[in-house]
Design a protein around this motif. Structure first.
Motif, short mmCIF file in Angstrom:
data_model
loop_
_atom_site.label_atom_id
_atom_site.label_comp_id
_atom_site.label_asym_id
_atom_site.label_seq_id
_atom_site.Cartn_x
_atom_site.Cartn_y
_atom_site.Cartn_z
N HIS A 204 0.84 -1.20 0.00
CA HIS A 204 0.00 0.00 0.00
C HIS A 204 0.88 1.25 0.00
O HIS A 204 1.09 1.88 1.03
CB HIS A 204 -0.89 -0.03 1.25
N GLY B 134 -10.96 -4.81 5.66
CA GLY B 134 -10.90 -5.13 4.23
C GLY B 134 -11.69 -6.38 3.90
O GLY B 134 -12.37 -6.44 2.85
N VAL C 156 -8.08 1.07 4.04
CA VAL C 156 -9.07 0.28 3.33
C VAL C 156 -9.89 1.15 2.38
O VAL C 156 -10.25 0.72 1.27
CB VAL C 156 -9.99 -0.47 4.33
N TRP D 197 -8.42 1.59 -1.01
CA TRP D 197 -8.38 0.44 -1.90
C TRP D 197 -9.30 0.60 -3.12
O TRP D 197 -8.92 0.28 -4.23
CB TRP D 197 -8.77 -0.83 -1.14
N ASP E 195 -8.01 2.76 -5.96
CA ASP E 195 -6.77 2.14 -6.45
C ASP E 195 -7.09 0.90 -7.28
O ASP E 195 -6.59 0.71 -8.39
CB ASP E 195 -5.89 1.78 -5.25
N PHE E 196 -7.94 0.01 -6.75
CA PHE E 196 -8.31 -1.21 -7.45
C PHE E 196 -9.06 -0.90 -8.74
O PHE E 196 -8.87 -1.56 -9.75
CB PHE E 196 -9.19 -2.10 -6.56
N MET F 119 -9.87 -7.71 -2.73
CA MET F 119 -9.93 -7.18 -1.36
C MET F 119 -9.85 -8.29 -0.33
O MET F 119 -9.15 -8.17 0.69
CB MET F 119 -11.22 -6.38 -1.16
N SER G 214 -6.73 -8.51 2.19
CA SER G 214 -6.98 -8.42 3.62
C SER G 214 -6.53 -9.68 4.35
O SER G 214 -5.99 -9.61 5.46
CB SER G 214 -8.47 -8.16 3.88
N SER H 153 -2.03 -4.15 -0.31
CA SER H 153 -2.97 -3.57 -1.26
C SER H 153 -2.89 -4.41 -2.52
O SER H 153 -2.18 -5.42 -2.56
CB SER H 153 -2.62 -2.11 -1.55
N SER H 154 -3.62 -4.02 -3.56
CA SER H 154 -3.51 -4.70 -4.84
C SER H 154 -2.17 -4.36 -5.48
O SER H 154 -1.70 -3.23 -5.40
CB SER H 154 -4.66 -4.26 -5.75
#
Length: 488
Positions: free
Chosen positions: A118, A146, A285, A288, A291-292, A318, A322, A338-339
């Motif tokens: 992240h 998450g 969270v 996310w 971003d995703f 997610m 998580s 994170s992704s």
């Protein structure tokens, strides 16, 4: 047999049966039909191609760099040594590779993108430590929050409520800020030994290389070719470099990492640590979804039509991120999950689905962690900066431009950029999404089709919650942190 009912193995054709390699790669994306949370096997449900080494290399370089940055940001205010940082990064590489990259994205659910690091939360780590935060407490809370957002499909809901203008503006901002940041870092490195012109030469060569690869339609080679080119130029011009990380295995015992006098030297967290990190976990969270979404949009722009089964699933990603966060933190790691952007963006450019490159990434991470020497090369500024510029930030800017070419998107995009500069990308995204969905900016016809929940209820609640969290930890310029008034 129809294509809808046929399996991947039945629909697969050898590459020599296609006119071009691009046709073969497009066909592979279009026939992919992975199973969610059930076993998927190489050559039965997908294939591993040599193009998968492109995102694998990019992801490994990015992983080493980003985990080192996060762990280092935790370690510095705690007074921990650089040797501790290297040891924990090696441990994190093994956790990510064996337990999650290969197991989840490679076998159990290739619809989930790899769980990476992240980056946007990195500047807040020192503030988190100063607030009495604990790495394990933060990781466990991010994992719980998450997971709840993933299983309730809240992530994909927020993504659907984000218009092309809002998303495009966010990508433009992140791409531009990322490029300027890497250029600045490269010049700072070169000027550190009085060779500022070296950075200029490397960057000019990078621009020419990127333009040439675009001309010959081989942009997926940008990361490996750019990294090698930058290293060769820097070494040829006399830049200092040496290998310092020797082969070895990190300590795999969680009791060592969470001991009173070993590892983090913090012991196990208590309730006060969880209270201290709660606002940061909520913000992490919340970051996310945009971003995703940006990563999934990049897939949609890069893949051919009828490739929907190859897209990353935001909610599954997610859940994977998580789970990786909670388990990794419990074992002793300092990563914030994170992704994995430095994987999925190069994979999209190379027109490869998630699973094949996930296997390659896992193997490369294990090799780097045990061998040690590749870690030194991956974090060397010319290699690192060029890889991130051509593999992540330039493609993000390009995707943002494509998304804001049509329709009434420019107003929303401009407001996202301005709001993000004023506070941060989370504020810019949530604020502009609310204005856009209300029909104040952007396409008013789209706003009318969203219903009350989509127009103002969900965006309004999201904006209020995020603003409350950011006010608590002092993220509004010129406004003192509310949490500071409660400290003794």
């Amino acid at each position: 047999m129809s294509q809808d009912s046929a399996s991947y193995k039945e629909l697969h054709k050898p590459s020599h049966s296609f006119k071009t390699r691009d046709d073969y790669l497009n066909h592979e994306l279009q026939i992919l039909s992975v199973k969610r949370w059930r076993p998927n096997l190489p050559f039965k449900d997908y294939r591993i191609e040599w193009e998968d080494f492109i995102p694998g290399m990019a992801a490994t370089i990015g992983k080493i760099v980003m985990v080192a940055a996060v762990v280092g940001a935790f370690a510095a205010p705690l007074g921990l040594s650089p040797e501790f940082v290297i040891e924990n990064v090696r441990f994190e590489l093994l956790i990510a590779a064996v337990l999650f990259v290969v197991l989840i994205s490679g076998f159990l659910n290739p619809s989930a993108n790899l769980a990476g690091t992240h980056g946007p939360l990195l500047p807040l780590v020192p503030l988190m430590v100063a607030s009495g935060g604990h790495p394990m407490a933060l990781g466990l809370l991010i994992g719980v929050l998450g997971f709840l957002l993933g299983i309730t499909k809240g992530g994909s809901l927020l993504a659907r409520l984000t218009s092309n203008g809002v998303c495009g503006g966010l990508l433009l901002y992140l791409g531009f800020i990322g490029i300027t940041g890497q250029v600045k870092k490269l010049f700072e490195w070169a000027e550190g030994f009085n060779m500022g012109y070296l950075a200029f030469v490397v960057l000019i060569a990078t621009i020419v290389m990127f333009a040439w690869l675009e001309h010959i339609k081989k942009r997926w080679l940008a990361i490996p070719l750019g990294a090698v080119m930058a290293a060769v130029i820097a070494l040829a011009m006399g830049a200092p470099f040496e290998f310092t990380t020797s082969p070895g295995m990190p300590n795999l015992n969680p009791a060592y990492w969470w001991g009173e006098n070993t590892g983090w030297q913090l012991g196990l967290p208590d309730w006060s640590h969880f209270v201290a990190v709660l606002p940061f976990a909520v913000l992490a969270v919340a970051m996310w979804s945009p971003d995703f979404l940006g990563q999934q949009v990049f897939q949609k722009l890069s893949y051919p039509k009828n490739s929907e089964n190859a897209y990353m699933n935001i909610d599954d990603t997610m859940i994977a991120a998580s789970s990786r966060q909670a388990i990794g933190s419990a074992l002793g790691g300092g990563n914030i999950a994170s992704s994995w952007g430095t994987y999925i963006i190069p994979a999209s450019i190379a027109r490869r689905p998630i699973p094949g490159g996930a296997i390659i990434t896992g193997l490369l991470c294990v090799i780097a962690a045990i061998w040690g020497y590749p870690m030194d090369l991956a974090i060397w500024p010319p290699v690192l900066c060029v890889a991130l510029i051509v593999g992540v930030f330039l493609p993000l800017m390009e995707a943002g431009m494509q998304m804001t070419r049509e329709g009434k998107t420019t107003q929303s995009a401009a407001l996202v950029v301005i709001s993000s500069v004023l506070v941060n990308p989370v504020f810019g995204w949530s604020f502009t999404m609310l204005l856009d969905n209300l029909g104040i900016v952007g396409c008013k016809e789209r706003a009318l089709d969203l219903g009350k929940a989509g127009r103002w209820l969900i965006p309004g609640i999201t904006f209020i919650v995020l603003c409350t969290v950011m006010a608590l930890i002092g993220m509004f310029p010129g406004v003192p942190a509310i949490m500071s008034s409660f400290r003794v």
